[in-house]
Write an enzyme that holds these catalytic residues in place. Structure first.
Site, PDB file in Angstrom:
ATOM      1  N   THR A 172      50.107  38.594  50.562  1.00 46.80           N
ATOM      2  CA  THR A 172      50.522  39.206  51.830  1.00 46.80           C
ATOM      3  C   THR A 172      52.006  39.600  51.798  1.00 46.80           C
ATOM      4  OG1 THR A 172      48.945  37.767  52.942  1.00 46.80           O
ATOM      5  CG2 THR A 172      50.544  38.900  54.324  1.00 46.80           C
ATOM      6  N   HIS A 197      46.890  40.645  45.364  1.00 46.38           N
ATOM      7  CA  HIS A 197      45.597  40.555  46.046  1.00 46.38           C
ATOM      8  C   HIS A 197      45.371  41.841  46.843  1.00 46.38           C
ATOM      9  CE1 HIS A 197      46.193  35.894  46.099  1.00 46.38           C
ATOM     10  NE2 HIS A 197      45.741  36.320  44.941  1.00 46.38           N
ATOM     11  N   MET A 290      50.174  34.506  51.160  1.00 49.42           N
ATOM     12  CA  MET A 290      49.522  33.408  51.868  1.00 49.42           C
ATOM     13  C   MET A 290      48.710  32.581  50.880  1.00 49.42           C
ATOM     14  SD  MET A 290      46.892  33.775  55.096  1.00 49.42           S
ATOM     15  CE  MET A 290      45.862  34.923  54.176  1.00 49.42           C
ATOM     16  N   ASP A 293      47.526  30.452  45.529  1.00 51.09           N
ATOM     17  CA  ASP A 293      47.178  31.078  44.248  1.00 51.09           C
ATOM     18  C   ASP A 293      48.447  31.340  43.441  1.00 51.09           C
ATOM     19  OD1 ASP A 293      45.507  32.187  42.308  1.00 51.09           O
ATOM     20  OD2 ASP A 293      45.681  34.205  43.150  1.00 51.09           O
TER      21      ASP A 293
END
Length: 356
Positions: A172, A197, A290, A293
């Protein structure tokens, strides 16, 4: 206190389905819905929402013009709604540049069903947006969680090499953070490999957008291609991106193995491969995002001899992934976003001077 959400979309169906999804969560509620930005403007004053969901194509004023005015006059966390189109991708990245926190892809068919199926993605991003630090950043709903062991084992690296490689992970807020890092890199910098991501409909246009503004060549990674200096390789949204060795050369590898930490591509997988095949020649970077990972993978990189940087809290949109990496003990330096490129290049220069 519940997160107060205002939905702005010209489709009555989408407003209704989003309202159902959001109100089903115990920690958030829809305080209003608006069919266009002009009506939304008045509702913002009256309802004081914490987060907005915003369509990109609407009557009276399009979403981008509204977003630009909003961020200048009354900044609020915004999650964009965008379609799976090349044009939509371009609009989405423009929205992120203007200050939107994240985006959710709007399906073309079976809209109600698809939104309901991806309700966790939507609500997770609203939660992240509620905590985000505003600037003047896709995870999928996967309940089963794996570690990087599901993709490749951790092995010691006995190959001796001096070729440096930069490994970056983000989520994010990462699209703008990655741009900030890459745009400062000189054309002759070491190769860069990136996992962000993001759904597969957006990764190619994301790479093309970066390529148009950077001195280095930026492209969406393909399977089994040589990783070259002066190039950055972006993980495609449908696969894990790994690095491996072929003689003295670094090569890409794409994997359809299960999602790791609910993500494919996963930062942990990329970092694990860097620990295995680059070792002390890797420079790790973990940016805004966020979740956790990348934390375990960055620790493995450090244990293999890599030198690692984490974006500092003040410059993150969401201080999740860097925080977890620091807590895990895998980070050597915590750096403000604007200085990361300079710090990487200084570290590489210092290592060269030690060998001459």
């Amino acid at each position: 206190m519940k997160i107060k959400v205002l939905i702005i979309d010209d489709s009555a169906l989408i407003r209704s389905v989003l309202k159902e999804v959001i109100n089903s969560q115990p920690d958030m509620e829809v305080v209003g819905t608006a069919p266009d930005p002009l009506i939304a403007r008045e509702m913002i004053k009256e309802l004081t929402p914490d987060v907005l969901t915003l369509d990109v194509e609407m009557p009276k004023m399009d979403g981008l013009n509204f977003l630009e005015k909003l961020m200048r006059l009354h900044p609020l966390p915004v999650v964009m709604i965008s379609a799976y189109t090349e044009g939509g991708s371009s609009i989405t990245f423009k929205a992120l540049e203007l200050g939107a926190v994240d985006f959710v892809t709007k399906p073309k068919l079976d809209i109600s069903k698809n939104i309901l199926e991806n309700s966790n993605e939507i609500t997770d991003k609203i939660r992240a947006a509620a905590k985000a630090k505003l600037k003047n950043t896709a995870s999928f709903n996967i309940t089963q969680s794996h570690t990087a062991d599901a993709v490749l084992p951790s092995v010691s690296n006995a190959i001796i090499s001096t070729e440096k490689i930069i490994i970056i992970g983000a989520s994010t807020g990462g699209t703008e953070a990655i741009k900030e890092v890459l745009i400062q890199m000189p054309a002759d910098c070491p190769a860069i490999v990136v996992t962000q991501h993001m759904p597969e409909a957006f990764t190619k246009s994301f790479a093309e957008r970066l390529n148009s503004v950077c001195k280095i060549t930026v492209k969406e990674a393909e399977n089994n291609e040589r990783i070259l200096p002066g190039h950055a390789y972006i993980a495609p949204g449908h696969s894990h991106l790994l690095i491996r060795r072929s003689g003295v050369n670094y090569m890409t590898e794409l994997s359809q193995a299960p999602p790791v930490n609910r993500h494919r591509p996963s930062v942990d997988v990329l970092f694990r491969s860097a620990a295995n095949f680059a070792g002390k020649n890797a420079i790790g970077v973990i940016l805004t995002g966020m979740g956790k990972d990348g934390a375990q993978g960055m620790l493995e990189m450090k244990q293999a001899g890599a030198y690692n940087f984490a974006q500092n809290e003040a410059s993150c949109v969401v201080y999740g992934m860097p925080k977890e990496a620091v807590a895990a003990g895998g980070v050597d330096e915590i750096v403000v976003l604007q200085d990361i490129s300079r710090k990487i290049l200084a570290y590489i220069s210092s290592q060269k001077s030690k060998t001459t």
